[in-house]
Design a protein around this motif. Sequence first.
Motif, short mmCIF file in Angstrom:
data_model
loop_
_atom_site.label_atom_id
_atom_site.label_comp_id
_atom_site.label_asym_id
_atom_site.label_seq_id
_atom_site.Cartn_x
_atom_site.Cartn_y
_atom_site.Cartn_z
N ARG A 61 0.86 -1.19 0.00
CA ARG A 61 0.00 0.00 0.00
C ARG A 61 0.90 1.23 0.00
O ARG A 61 0.98 1.96 0.98
N ARG A 62 1.56 1.43 -1.10
CA ARG A 62 2.61 2.46 -1.16
C ARG A 62 2.04 3.87 -1.02
O ARG A 62 2.65 4.72 -0.38
N THR A 63 0.90 4.10 -1.66
CA THR A 63 0.33 5.45 -1.57
C THR A 63 0.01 5.82 -0.14
O THR A 63 0.34 6.90 0.35
N ARG A 64 -0.66 4.88 0.56
CA ARG A 64 -1.00 5.16 1.95
C ARG A 64 0.25 5.26 2.81
O ARG A 64 0.33 6.07 3.74
N ALA A 65 1.25 4.42 2.50
CA ALA A 65 2.49 4.48 3.27
C ALA A 65 3.19 5.82 3.08
O ALA A 65 3.69 6.42 4.03
N VAL A 66 3.18 6.31 1.82
CA VAL A 66 3.81 7.60 1.56
C VAL A 66 3.08 8.71 2.29
O VAL A 66 3.70 9.60 2.90
N LEU A 67 1.76 8.67 2.25
CA LEU A 67 0.98 9.70 2.95
C LEU A 67 1.22 9.64 4.45
O LEU A 67 1.33 10.68 5.12
N SER A 68 1.29 8.42 5.00
CA SER A 68 1.56 8.30 6.44
C SER A 68 2.96 8.81 6.78
O SER A 68 3.15 9.49 7.79
N ALA A 69 3.94 8.45 5.92
CA ALA A 69 5.30 8.94 6.16
C ALA A 69 5.38 10.45 6.05
O ALA A 69 6.09 11.10 6.81
N ILE A 70 4.60 11.01 5.10
CA ILE A 70 4.59 12.47 4.98
C ILE A 70 4.02 13.10 6.23
O ILE A 70 4.53 14.11 6.73
N LEU A 326 2.76 15.24 18.86
CA LEU A 326 1.39 14.79 19.08
C LEU A 326 0.64 14.63 17.78
O LEU A 326 -0.05 13.62 17.55
N VAL A 327 0.76 15.61 16.89
CA VAL A 327 0.09 15.54 15.60
C VAL A 327 0.60 14.34 14.79
O VAL A 327 -0.18 13.59 14.18
N GLY A 328 1.91 14.12 14.77
CA GLY A 328 2.46 12.99 14.04
C GLY A 328 1.99 11.67 14.59
O GLY A 328 1.67 10.74 13.84
N GLY A 329 1.96 11.54 15.91
CA GLY A 329 1.51 10.29 16.52
C GLY A 329 0.05 9.99 16.21
O GLY A 329 -0.31 8.83 15.93
N ILE A 330 -0.80 11.00 16.23
CA ILE A 330 -2.21 10.78 15.91
C ILE A 330 -2.36 10.32 14.46
O ILE A 330 -3.17 9.44 14.15
N GLY A 331 -1.57 10.90 13.56
CA GLY A 331 -1.65 10.51 12.16
C GLY A 331 -1.27 9.06 11.94
O GLY A 331 -1.94 8.33 11.20
N VAL A 332 -0.19 8.61 12.59
CA VAL A 332 0.23 7.21 12.43
C VAL A 332 -0.79 6.27 13.04
O VAL A 332 -1.14 5.22 12.46
N ALA A 333 -1.29 6.60 14.22
CA ALA A 333 -2.29 5.74 14.86
C ALA A 333 -3.53 5.62 14.00
O ALA A 333 -4.10 4.52 13.84
N ASN A 334 -3.97 6.71 13.43
CA ASN A 334 -5.15 6.68 12.56
C ASN A 334 -4.91 5.79 11.34
O ASN A 334 -5.77 4.99 10.96
N THR A 366 5.49 -3.75 14.01
CA THR A 366 6.66 -3.49 13.17
C THR A 366 6.31 -2.57 12.02
O THR A 366 7.07 -1.66 11.67
N GLU A 367 5.15 -2.79 11.40
CA GLU A 367 4.73 -1.93 10.31
C GLU A 367 4.57 -0.49 10.77
O GLU A 367 4.97 0.46 10.08
N SER A 368 4.02 -0.29 11.95
CA SER A 368 3.86 1.07 12.49
C SER A 368 5.22 1.73 12.73
O SER A 368 5.43 2.90 12.41
N VAL A 369 6.17 0.96 13.30
CA VAL A 369 7.50 1.51 13.55
C VAL A 369 8.22 1.84 12.24
O VAL A 369 8.91 2.85 12.13
N VAL A 370 8.06 0.96 11.22
CA VAL A 370 8.69 1.23 9.93
C VAL A 370 8.14 2.51 9.32
O VAL A 370 8.90 3.36 8.81
N LEU A 371 6.82 2.67 9.36
CA LEU A 371 6.22 3.90 8.82
C LEU A 371 6.75 5.13 9.54
O LEU A 371 7.13 6.13 8.93
N GLY A 416 5.92 5.47 16.63
CA GLY A 416 5.46 4.27 15.94
C GLY A 416 5.06 3.18 16.91
O GLY A 416 4.06 2.48 16.70
N VAL A 417 5.83 3.01 17.97
CA VAL A 417 5.49 1.99 18.97
C VAL A 417 4.18 2.33 19.67
O VAL A 417 3.27 1.50 19.79
N VAL A 418 4.08 3.57 20.15
CA VAL A 418 2.87 3.97 20.89
C VAL A 418 1.65 3.94 19.99
O VAL A 418 0.58 3.44 20.38
#
Length: 439
Positions: A61-70, A326-334, A366-371, A416-418
Amino acid sequence: MTAGRRRRPAAGRQESATAGGTAAPHAATAPTDRPETPWTRPVRLSPADLLRLGLVGVLSRRTRAVLSAIGISIGIATMIVVTGIPASSQKALDAELTALGTDRLQAVADRDAAQDGTPASFPETSAAMVARIGAVKAVTAVANTHTSVRRSDKIGPLDESGLTVLAARPDLLDVVNATVASGQYLTKVTERFPTVVLGSDSATRLGFSEVRPGEPPPLVLLGGQWFSVTGILRSVPLAPDLDRAVLVGWDAARRHLGFDGRPTQLFIQADEEHIADVRAVLPATVDPESPSVVLVSRPSDVLAAKRSAEATFSGLFVGLAGLALLVGGIGVANTMVISVLERRREIGLRRALGANRGQIRGQFLTESVVLSGLGGLTGVVVGVVATIGYAAFQGWPAVIPLQAVTGGFAGAALIGVVAGVYPAVRASRLSPTVALATT
């Protein structure tokens, strides 16, 4: 009742059958009694296997991964920028305020406090005594020689320029942040000879614009002795009196002008944190017998403004960096929660094929930490480049706090862990049958 007794054999019969080796086949092969074999032992995934599983979810899911990384990179880049740009600005401000003399003091002999009408001055050893103060970094002295200066011997004594002839030492420029506009300043060699250096106003009044190397130096008349001009200073904001002075070497003033070696003013550079303590002990140190003669300049008012700015910047750093994380963590969790919802069939299939809950948790964590790690690395690079570019545009020295860089990347991994804990636990709790039935 009879049928019930037939279904439940007596304990004694079961034990005897087992001992005799004639037990029923289904009793000997019950799942609870089956010994663990290589075929039934749960597979333990290595860290490399977990990393590959995490990358599968990211790459599929590269598009979603890129958006999450952004999203996470914007948060980390913001943290780098909001710490790097104010730090660069603060360093430029520190240099500017330091140039204004926040770490400098001046001790001047009070003319009104002098006794028997003699010119006020300090003991010859005053500079050496001040240098012994622990927080003092540098000290130098000048002395009014009470000598007249003229451009030519054709000018009468009543037409003197009104400039001050000061005996000075070679380290004066370093202590007062002065620079030479033309020629050169006094050295340990030239201070012994009849040479002078003019302040910016003195050069203008005497009619000298520059000192050209290779040409005979211009001459001025101090008292009844000719002195050659070897240099002209730029304006000195820390010591405006030097702009209207003619500076003579300490030894030359003793030899040619009858100077007694007693300074009339001291310039002190001290540790800024202890500037008030140094100021408190200066009068008794400079002149122990007559401390009332010593007038010490107060620390510059910009020192208080500088300390206030430092406190403001520190609070700003903490607030903005925390908000960015805080903003970054909420984005990854979502992103990870949505990923679990969309991949329920995949989770159910893996569970049906034998994956246990711990493996499912490890995969999504692991996927969350990688992102977050990819976003953090990108954010660090973007933040460093943005800070350097903005500092260069403003003409500031670029400052990249090492704590912000390392903390940014480590913070991304921690985010990523949290952020991945809840989605990973939720994914591991899905029942295989329910997950496979999800459309």
